[in-house]
Design a protein around this motif. Sequence first.
Motif, PDB file in Angstrom:
ATOM      1  N   SER A 302       0.846  -1.191   0.000  1.00  0.00           N
ATOM      2  CA  SER A 302       0.000   0.000   0.000  1.00  0.00           C
ATOM      3  C   SER A 302       0.880   1.238   0.000  1.00  0.00           C
ATOM      4  O   SER A 302       1.808   1.357   0.812  1.00  0.00           O
ATOM      5  N   VAL A 303       0.587   2.160  -0.921  1.00  0.00           N
ATOM      6  CA  VAL A 303       1.387   3.375  -1.088  1.00  0.00           C
ATOM      7  C   VAL A 303       0.443   4.578  -1.057  1.00  0.00           C
ATOM      8  O   VAL A 303      -0.559   4.601  -1.777  1.00  0.00           O
ATOM      9  N   PRO A 304       0.728   5.598  -0.244  1.00  0.00           N
ATOM     10  CA  PRO A 304      -0.132   6.791  -0.235  1.00  0.00           C
ATOM     11  C   PRO A 304       0.080   7.642  -1.479  1.00  0.00           C
ATOM     12  O   PRO A 304       1.189   7.729  -2.015  1.00  0.00           O
ATOM     13  N   VAL A 305      -0.993   8.273  -1.913  1.00  0.00           N
ATOM     14  CA  VAL A 305      -0.955   9.146  -3.082  1.00  0.00           C
ATOM     15  C   VAL A 305      -1.335  10.553  -2.633  1.00  0.00           C
ATOM     16  O   VAL A 305      -2.391  10.745  -2.025  1.00  0.00           O
ATOM     17  N   PRO A 306      -0.493  11.550  -2.899  1.00  0.00           N
ATOM     18  CA  PRO A 306      -0.850  12.924  -2.521  1.00  0.00           C
ATOM     19  C   PRO A 306      -2.141  13.358  -3.206  1.00  0.00           C
ATOM     20  O   PRO A 306      -2.459  12.913  -4.324  1.00  0.00           O
ATOM     21  N   PRO A 307      -2.917  14.219  -2.572  1.00  0.00           N
ATOM     22  CA  PRO A 307      -4.198  14.642  -3.173  1.00  0.00           C
ATOM     23  C   PRO A 307      -4.040  15.298  -4.534  1.00  0.00           C
ATOM     24  O   PRO A 307      -4.889  15.146  -5.407  1.00  0.00           O
ATOM     25  N   ASP A 308      -2.972  16.044  -4.734  1.00  0.00           N
ATOM     26  CA  ASP A 308      -2.779  16.765  -5.994  1.00  0.00           C
ATOM     27  C   ASP A 308      -1.720  16.100  -6.866  1.00  0.00           C
ATOM     28  O   ASP A 308      -0.986  16.769  -7.606  1.00  0.00           O
ATOM     29  N   ALA A 309      -1.620  14.777  -6.791  1.00  0.00           N
ATOM     30  CA  ALA A 309      -0.565  14.065  -7.532  1.00  0.00           C
ATOM     31  C   ALA A 309      -0.842  14.120  -9.034  1.00  0.00           C
ATOM     32  O   ALA A 309      -1.979  13.928  -9.498  1.00  0.00           O
ATOM     33  N   GLU A 310       0.197  14.362  -9.816  1.00  0.00           N
ATOM     34  CA  GLU A 310       0.115  14.344 -11.261  1.00  0.00           C
ATOM     35  C   GLU A 310       0.081  12.896 -11.756  1.00  0.00           C
ATOM     36  O   GLU A 310       0.514  11.974 -11.062  1.00  0.00           O
ATOM     37  N   PRO A 311      -0.449  12.663 -12.978  1.00  0.00           N
ATOM     38  CA  PRO A 311      -0.476  11.284 -13.519  1.00  0.00           C
ATOM     39  C   PRO A 311       0.901  10.631 -13.564  1.00  0.00           C
ATOM     40  O   PRO A 311       1.039   9.430 -13.320  1.00  0.00           O
ATOM     41  N   GLY A 312       1.923  11.418 -13.871  1.00  0.00           N
ATOM     42  CA  GLY A 312       3.265  10.842 -13.902  1.00  0.00           C
ATOM     43  C   GLY A 312       3.708  10.349 -12.531  1.00  0.00           C
ATOM     44  O   GLY A 312       4.334   9.287 -12.403  1.00  0.00           O
ATOM     45  N   LEU A 313       3.402  11.121 -11.480  1.00  0.00           N
ATOM     46  CA  LEU A 313       3.756  10.688 -10.133  1.00  0.00           C
ATOM     47  C   LEU A 313       2.985   9.441  -9.741  1.00  0.00           C
ATOM     48  O   LEU A 313       3.530   8.531  -9.095  1.00  0.00           O
ATOM     49  N   VAL A 314       1.713   9.364 -10.143  1.00  0.00           N
ATOM     50  CA  VAL A 314       0.914   8.177  -9.824  1.00  0.00           C
ATOM     51  C   VAL A 314       1.510   6.947 -10.497  1.00  0.00           C
ATOM     52  O   VAL A 314       1.594   5.866  -9.885  1.00  0.00           O
ATOM     53  N   ARG A 315       1.944   7.097 -11.767  1.00  0.00           N
ATOM     54  CA  ARG A 315       2.566   5.965 -12.461  1.00  0.00           C
ATOM     55  C   ARG A 315       3.853   5.542 -11.744  1.00  0.00           C
ATOM     56  O   ARG A 315       4.133   4.341 -11.609  1.00  0.00           O
ATOM     57  N   THR A 316       4.628   6.519 -11.314  1.00  0.00           N
ATOM     58  CA  THR A 316       5.866   6.188 -10.602  1.00  0.00           C
ATOM     59  C   THR A 316       5.579   5.446  -9.303  1.00  0.00           C
ATOM     60  O   THR A 316       6.235   4.442  -8.972  1.00  0.00           O
ATOM     61  N   LEU A 317       4.603   5.932  -8.550  1.00  0.00           N
ATOM     62  CA  LEU A 317       4.243   5.259  -7.289  1.00  0.00           C
ATOM     63  C   LEU A 317       3.719   3.855  -7.551  1.00  0.00           C
ATOM     64  O   LEU A 317       4.002   2.919  -6.792  1.00  0.00           O
ATOM     65  N   ARG A 318       2.982   3.684  -8.645  1.00  0.00           N
ATOM     66  CA  ARG A 318       2.469   2.359  -8.948  1.00  0.00           C
ATOM     67  C   ARG A 318       3.614   1.394  -9.294  1.00  0.00           C
ATOM     68  O   ARG A 318       3.591   0.219  -8.916  1.00  0.00           O
ATOM     69  N   GLU A 319       4.597   1.915 -10.024  1.00  0.00           N
ATOM     70  CA  GLU A 319       5.745   1.070 -10.340  1.00  0.00           C
ATOM     71  C   GLU A 319       6.514   0.687  -9.076  1.00  0.00           C
ATOM     72  O   GLU A 319       6.982  -0.456  -8.935  1.00  0.00           O
ATOM     73  N   VAL A 320       6.660   1.640  -8.180  1.00  0.00           N
ATOM     74  CA  VAL A 320       7.350   1.331  -6.919  1.00  0.00           C
ATOM     75  C   VAL A 320       6.577   0.261  -6.150  1.00  0.00           C
ATOM     76  O   VAL A 320       7.154  -0.712  -5.642  1.00  0.00           O
ATOM     77  N   ALA A 321       5.256   0.433  -6.067  1.00  0.00           N
ATOM     78  CA  ALA A 321       4.452  -0.554  -5.346  1.00  0.00           C
ATOM     79  C   ALA A 321       4.504  -1.913  -6.034  1.00  0.00           C
ATOM     80  O   ALA A 321       4.580  -2.960  -5.368  1.00  0.00           O
ATOM     81  N   ARG A 322       4.496  -1.921  -7.354  1.00  0.00           N
ATOM     82  CA  ARG A 322       4.543  -3.192  -8.067  1.00  0.00           C
ATOM     83  C   ARG A 322       5.888  -3.891  -7.836  1.00  0.00           C
ATOM     84  O   ARG A 322       5.948  -5.123  -7.691  1.00  0.00           O
ATOM     85  N   GLY A 323       6.957  -3.117  -7.815  1.00  0.00           N
ATOM     86  CA  GLY A 323       8.258  -3.722  -7.544  1.00  0.00           C
ATOM     87  C   GLY A 323       8.323  -4.338  -6.160  1.00  0.00           C
ATOM     88  O   GLY A 323       8.865  -5.438  -5.975  1.00  0.00           O
ATOM     89  N   ARG A 324       7.778  -3.619  -5.173  1.00  0.00           N
ATOM     90  CA  ARG A 324       7.757  -4.177  -3.816  1.00  0.00           C
ATOM     91  C   ARG A 324       6.887  -5.430  -3.764  1.00  0.00           C
ATOM     92  O   ARG A 324       7.240  -6.423  -3.108  1.00  0.00           O
TER      93      ARG A 324
END
Length: 832
Positions: A302-324
Amino acid sequence: MIAAAGSPARGWLGRFLLDPGAPLRTLTRAVEHLLAWPAVIALVLVVAGMLAVARVLVTVRAHRLAARGRQITVRTPPEVDAKAALALWAHLIGQLRPAWARLLLGQPHLGWEYTVTPEAGAAIRVWVPGSIPSGLVERAITSAWPGAHTHTLEAAEPAVPVSGPAARRLLVGGQLRLGRGEGYPLRTDYAGDFVRDVITAAEDLDPGHAACVQILARPVTGRRVRRAVRTASPRTGLVLGLARDLLNLLTPGPVTRPATTTAGRGRVQEWQAVLESTAAARAAAVKARGPHWETILRYAVSVPVPPDAEPGLVRTLREVARGRADALATVAGSAAEYNYYRRRRQLRLGRVLCERRLGRGDVLSVPELAALAHLPYDPNLPALQRAGARALAPSPEIPSQGAYIKSLGVADSASGRPVGVRVSDARHHLHILGPTGVGKSTLLARMILDDAEAGRGLIVIDPKGDLVTDVLSRLPKRLAEKVVLFDADSSAPPPCVNPLDIDRTSHASLDLAVDNLVTVFHRIFSQFWGPRTDDVMRASLLTLCAQPGVATLADLPRLLTEAPFRARVTRTTTDPVLLGFWSAYETLSEAGRAQVIGPLLNKLRAFLLRPWVRAAIAAGPSTVSFGEVLDSGGICLARLPKGSIGEETSRLVGSLLVARTWQATTARARQPAADRADASLVLDEAQNFLHLSTPVEDMLAEARGLRLSMVLAHQNLGQLPRELRDAISANARNKVIFGVSPDDARELARHTSPWLSEHDLRHLDAFHAAARLLVHGQQARPFTVTTQPLDPPVPGRARHIAAVARARHTRPGPAPANTPVTDPRPGDPRIT
C-alpha cells in the motif's frame, strides 16, 4: 401366457409387448413440453433463485464467521524452536467442526499476517474470528513458543491501509496459488527462513508505505484431502483402463520396439521420467499423511498518493508498489519443489484483505503450513517486535483471591487470572526489586490498600512521598479513624513517637531502645562516628532514661553542655559505671569536652533544628502506640520526602520509626501465638531504614514468629551492603523482581532458573514482574505477573483523612512552616 383375442392387455409387460414404442413417444412428448418457452423461463428462474439464495446464505455465513474478529499481535521470544510451528498448527487442527456444523454454520478460519511499516517495523499478527473461543489461540501460541507474548485487540485492524475518504492509496498485490495439483508437496526442508525473507523484502519502505503477506487457513476433512491427492495419482480412469486391456488382447506381443541407439536414449529418458514420477507420487503419499489445512496466500503493498498528484507521479508510485509486491511474491519461490506457487490476480484486493475472505483454497499439510506461518528463527532480524521476557503461567497452587490473600496482580499469560500471596506465607517476608518507574509503588499501594481493607495492622515508611499520597487518596473514609499520619510536608503538628518513652519496668526494653538509637546514629553517620562518640551517646541516653519522667532527645544537648542540668540529672544516678563516666567527663576541660561531644552534637542539632522533626520525636510523651497499631489494625503512614527534610534526616526519622516498630513487635513475645494479629511493615527504599542493633537476618527470622510481615522494596542490589544483601536473599523468601540491570539479573537468576533466565529478568516490561512465592511454606516455581493500575483517586479524600488523623493523634502546638498535604489530581506525577 397370451391374452385372448379381443381382451385388453393387462400390466406393463403386456402394454410394452403390444406397443414397444409407446414409452419412447411418451418421453419425447414430455421433453417437448418441458422445452416450451414458459417452462424454460420458469426453470431458469428457479435455478437463478436457488443460486441467489445459496449466495446469500454463503455470504451470511461468511459474515457470521468473521464477526467480532480479534487481532493477536505476537511478539517473538529470544529463542525460537524450529519445530514449534508444527506443534501449533497440529494443535489448532482440533478446531475442525463436525459435518453438520460445517454444513450449516461453516468452518472458521485463521489469518496469519506479516506486516511491515517504516513507523512500527515488522509485526506478526494472527486474526481470529469471534466464533473461536477467546484465549484458545493465545494459549496455543504461548504453549508452542513459551517465551512469546501476545496482545489481543477486539476490533481487528486492516492488514494494510486502504483508500478512504481522508486519503487515497494505491494497493498492488495478488494471491499465490499452487502451480500443480494440490496433492504435490511444497519444499519444507530448505535452509532459509520464509519469514526472514518476507521481512527483508519489505525493508527500507518509504514513510507511509506498508507491506503485508496474509495466509488464511482452515482445517479440512479427509475427504477433501483424498480429492487433493487424487490429482497427483498416476492411475488412469476406469474407461481408459478397460480400453487399454482390450487393445492388449487384440494386439498381443511386445509394446516396445527393438533397442537402437535412439531408442535406448528414449528408454533412459522414459525410465528417468518414471523415477521422477515415482518420487513425486511417493512425496504426494507422504503429504497425504497427517492433518491438513486449506489455505490461500495473499500479498499486497500500500502506497499513499498525494491529493494533488500528477499522472506521472501516480505511475511512478504504482511502479514502486509493483516492484515491492513482486519482491514479496518471489519470496515464495523458495518453497518450490514438487509443487510451487504461481501468481494470480486478486479481484477487489483491498476488500478481501480487510475482510479476510477464504473461499476455495489449496490443501497444505501441517509441515508445509508451518514452513510458511511461523515465528522467525533469526534472533538478529531488524525491526521485529520481540518479547522482552517469556510469559510464564503460575502453577495451580498459587492462590488467586480471598480474605487472606494479598493481591499482586494478574498472571502475565493467556489465562490472566488474579494471583497473590497468602497472609501466612507473607510472614516469610516479601522482597520487591526494580528500578524506578516500573510499577513498584503501584504494587505496594495495592498491597497496602488490601491490608487496610482486611483490618491488618500497617506501618508504611515512604522516603519519596508518592506512595503515601496514593494510599491516602484511595483509602475508604470509614478507615480514617485508624490512620496515624506523619507528613513532613504538613503544616499541622505531627503525632509524637518519642524513642525514649519506654517501659521503665523492663530493663530489656530500656537496653533495646538505647542500643537501637545509638546504632541508628552510628550507621547513618558512619563516616564521622568513632568509639568515643558512641560511648558518649550511650552513657547520656542511659542516664536520661534512668530519671523520673519522660526524657527526649532534646535533653541530650543540655545534658552534655549545661552543667546545672547535668548535675541535677547525675545526682540521682546509682549505676557505678555511669557515675564513673560522668566523673571522668567533669575532669575534662572545656576544650576537651567540646572535642569529645562535638561530633555528636553537630549531628544531633542539625536533626533537632527542624521543627517538624522535633515535634515528631522530641515533643514529650508519645501520642501513638505502635503496639496498638499492630494489634488493632491501625494504619501508620510516614511520609518522609527527602526533598523536604533532607536525605539524612529522612533516613534517621524512618530508622527511628522502624526501631519503634521492632520494639512493639518484640513485646508480642509475651502474647500467646494464637492471639498475635497479622501486621505488616512496608519499607520503600528499605536500605535507608534497616539500621537497628538487631542483625537483619535475626530480625527477619524473629518477625515471622511474631506475625510481622516485612515488605522490603528498593531499586538495585548495589544499594545493599553485602551482609544485608545475603540476609534478605536468604530470609525474605517471597521475591517479586521487576526489570533489573544485567548485574542484578545475573545474581537474581539463581532464584528463578531454569524457568526464567537472566535474559528474562533483564527484559521485563514496565508493570511486569517475575514472582517466586511460598505456598504453604514450600517454594513454588516462578511465574510472571502484571501489576494492576490503581483506582482513580477520590477528590478530597486525602484532606479528610489527614484532618481526622491530626485530630486524634496530635497535641496542640506551634506548626512547622511547611506545605500541607494536597489531594493528587489526574495527571499528577505523584500518581503511579
